[in-house]
Scaffold this active site. Structure first.
Site, short mmCIF file in Angstrom:
data_model
loop_
_atom_site.label_atom_id
_atom_site.label_comp_id
_atom_site.label_asym_id
_atom_site.label_seq_id
_atom_site.Cartn_x
_atom_site.Cartn_y
_atom_site.Cartn_z
CE LYS A 126 -1.11 15.85 27.09
NZ LYS A 126 -2.32 16.41 26.46
NE ARG A 164 13.34 16.37 0.81
CZ ARG A 164 14.22 17.23 1.24
NH1 ARG A 164 14.50 18.31 0.57
NH2 ARG A 164 14.85 17.02 2.36
CB THR A 165 7.03 13.56 2.74
OG1 THR A 165 8.13 12.89 2.14
CG2 THR A 165 5.78 12.74 2.52
CG HIS A 202 7.75 7.33 1.18
ND1 HIS A 202 6.58 8.05 1.24
CD2 HIS A 202 8.75 8.24 1.18
CE1 HIS A 202 6.88 9.34 1.29
NE2 HIS A 202 8.18 9.48 1.24
NE ARG A 240 7.54 10.25 6.55
CZ ARG A 240 8.56 10.59 5.75
NH1 ARG A 240 9.65 11.11 6.26
NH2 ARG A 240 8.48 10.41 4.46
#
Ligand SMILES: Nc1ncnc2c1ncn2[C@@H]1O[C@H](COP(=O)(O)OP(=O)(O)OP(=O)(O)O)[C@@H](O)[C@H]1O
Ligand SMILES: [Mg+2]
Ligand SMILES: [Zn+2]
Lengths: 302, 154
Positions: free
Chosen positions: A80, A51-52, A129, A101
């Site tokens: 890596k 969603r975000t 958030h 995020r």
């Protein structure tokens, strides 16, 4: 540049939040404003999110911007062994804004200190958030016509839910009355209650989900997660207690709206979806307008 | 006789005496104040008797003076420390450790998921008074590290 970042909801005061809501309203009415033409937005999702991420990418597309980035750490140089620091410094050379995020708490603040371009925090672990909080506020504002003096009910996991905590903090600027409904083990943490006490904001805690909701302007439902319980039986029991069913809406206020940050499991039964109180899917759509507003404000384009 | 008792570590003409350091934290005080790199004369005494602390340590530094900010960094290891500014063999001023607004790079964040425990970044905390001294609120993850969980990184 660095201080323009949106790391925590506390970065915007009351005025800043209201400005975003006003802008979100503008973008809702005029969604296709090509103000990001010629701009490159990096979307760095070190942790998967549907969603975000999609609502950010939708917001960027509507504004005419280009997107670079990755949608999980496996397709990035993290595999890596590259440090977050190096990734951010590099990507900040390629882009005008970074949406990120990351599972580490405080990662967005760290990124904002080393990046040449602003950072928008799309979730840093269990910490912040802020764009979710702003879209929740926008949804409340839109459905109630005001943020002031509302009766807000919060249900479910009030202990670990970061959306709940940030929303409590954000709404505390607007003289709400809170009703917290949860299992004994999932109550609002003391630090938030002390904050409310300091401000003289009223709150009531309940363990039963009953007709007390007849006074609610907003019911904010959240998901109870299995991981929170060591005893699977207790989880099953709890999960089935804090469920909103259609018949519970009888006798509630006309202006009542039900919000949920999504994804839902079973805490709102599906027969609620077509009631006039159900607002959670529109709330998700509001996320696009709110993120358009946040991006525009962060880049100083409005 | 009296003078001898008083100055259990040698006297200095001008400089700073840091007294009332808990004996077990002397080396942390040295590191926090960066005294390892000091070029001037310094004497350190430890395991001296003290009514207040049981065993205390003392630091005497010739021609060395501190800003308040530097001294306040001792809040975690020597909150009771007393600074004595010495001029011409006499104590002319006493200073105490005060609560600083922030603490940078002295102790770890208690939260294992905090970015400061994974990336090369100095932990930074806002300092808040607490029942048993201070507690530290991480400026990154916002979690509180209380006195019992403080782990030094010096
Ligand atoms: N000229 C000096 N050189 C070195 N150390 C000194 C000198 N003058 C005082 N001191 C030390 O500085 C500290 C403070 O001296 P002061 O005479 O104020 O003692 P006090 O009354 O015991 O103070 P407090 O109450 O802070 O312990 C003592 O540890 C003392 O030994
Ligand atoms: Mg003394
Ligand atoms: Zn931390």
């Amino acid at each position: 540049m660095k201080n323009k970042s949106l790391v925590s909801i506390e970065d915007y005061g009351k005025e800043g939040m209201l400005k975003i809501l006003e802008l979100a309203d503008y973008f809702e009415k005029n969604p296709n404003q090509k103000i990001l033409e010629g701009k490159v937005i990096a979307s760095l999702f070190f942790e998967p999110s549907t969603r975000t991420r999609l609502s950010f990418e939708s917001a960027i597309n509507k504004l005419g911007g280009r997107i670079i980035g990755f949608s999980d750490a496996n397709s990035s140089s993290v595999t890596k062994g590259e440090s977050l620091k190096d990734t951010i410094i590099t990507v900040s050379k390629y882009s005008d804004l970074i949406v990120m995020r990351h599972p580490l708490e405080g990662s967005a603040k760290f990124a904002s200190e080393i990046s040449d371009v602003p950072i928008i925090n799309a979730g840093d672990g269990a910490n912040q958030h802020p764009t979710q909080t702003l879209l929740d506020l926008y949804s409340i504002y839109k459905t109630q016509g005001t943020l002031e003096n509302l009766n807000i009910f919060m249900v479910g996991d009030l202990k670990y839910g970061r959306t709940v905590h940030s929303l409590i903090m954000a709404l505390s600027h607007f003289n709400p009355t809170f009703n917290f409904i949860s299992h004994e083990k999932l109550k609002v943490p003391t630090e938030y209650k002390l904050h409310l006490d300091d401000l003289g904001i009223k709150y009531y805690e309940h363990s039963e989900f009953t007709d007390i909701i007849s006074r609610a302007d907003i019911i904010y439902m959240t998901r109870v997660q299995r991981e929170r319980f060591s005893d699977p039986l207790e989880y099953e029991k709890t999960k089935n207690i804090y469920v909103l069913k259609k018949d519970m809406l009888v006798g509630t206020k006309d202006n009542l709206k039900i919000l949920h940050p999504l994804p839902r499991v079973n805490e709102i039964s599906e027969d609620v979806d077509d009631s006039k109180e159900a607002y959670y899917f529109t709330q998700a759509l509001n996320g696009v307008y709110t993120r358009q507003a946040i991006i525009a404000a962060t880049l100083g384009l409005v | 006789m009296k003078q001898e008792q008083k100055l259990s570590v040698s006297a200095i003409k001008n400089g700073t005496v840091i007294d009332h350091i808990p004996a077990n934290n002397l080396f942390k005080v040295i590191r926090i104040l960066g005294l390892e790199n000091l070029e001037k004369q310094a004497t350190f005494g430890t395991n001296l008797g003290s009514k207040k602390l049981g065993k205390k340590a003392i630091v005497k530094l010739t021609d060395k003076y501190f800003e308040d900010d530097e001294i306040n960094r001792l809040i975690l290891v020597a909150p009771e420390a007393r600074l004595n500014i010495i001029k011409d063999y006499h104590v002319i001023e006493k200073k105490q450790v005060e609560l600083p607004d922030e603490i940078i790079g002295i102790s770890k964040c208690v939260n294992p998921k905090c970015v400061t425990n994974h990336e090369n970044v100095l932990p930074k905390f806002n300092v808040m008074p607490a029942k048993d001294g201070v507690s530290l609120k991480c400026q990154y993850c916002e979690k509180i590290t209380d006195k019992d969980n403080i782990e030094f990184i010096l």
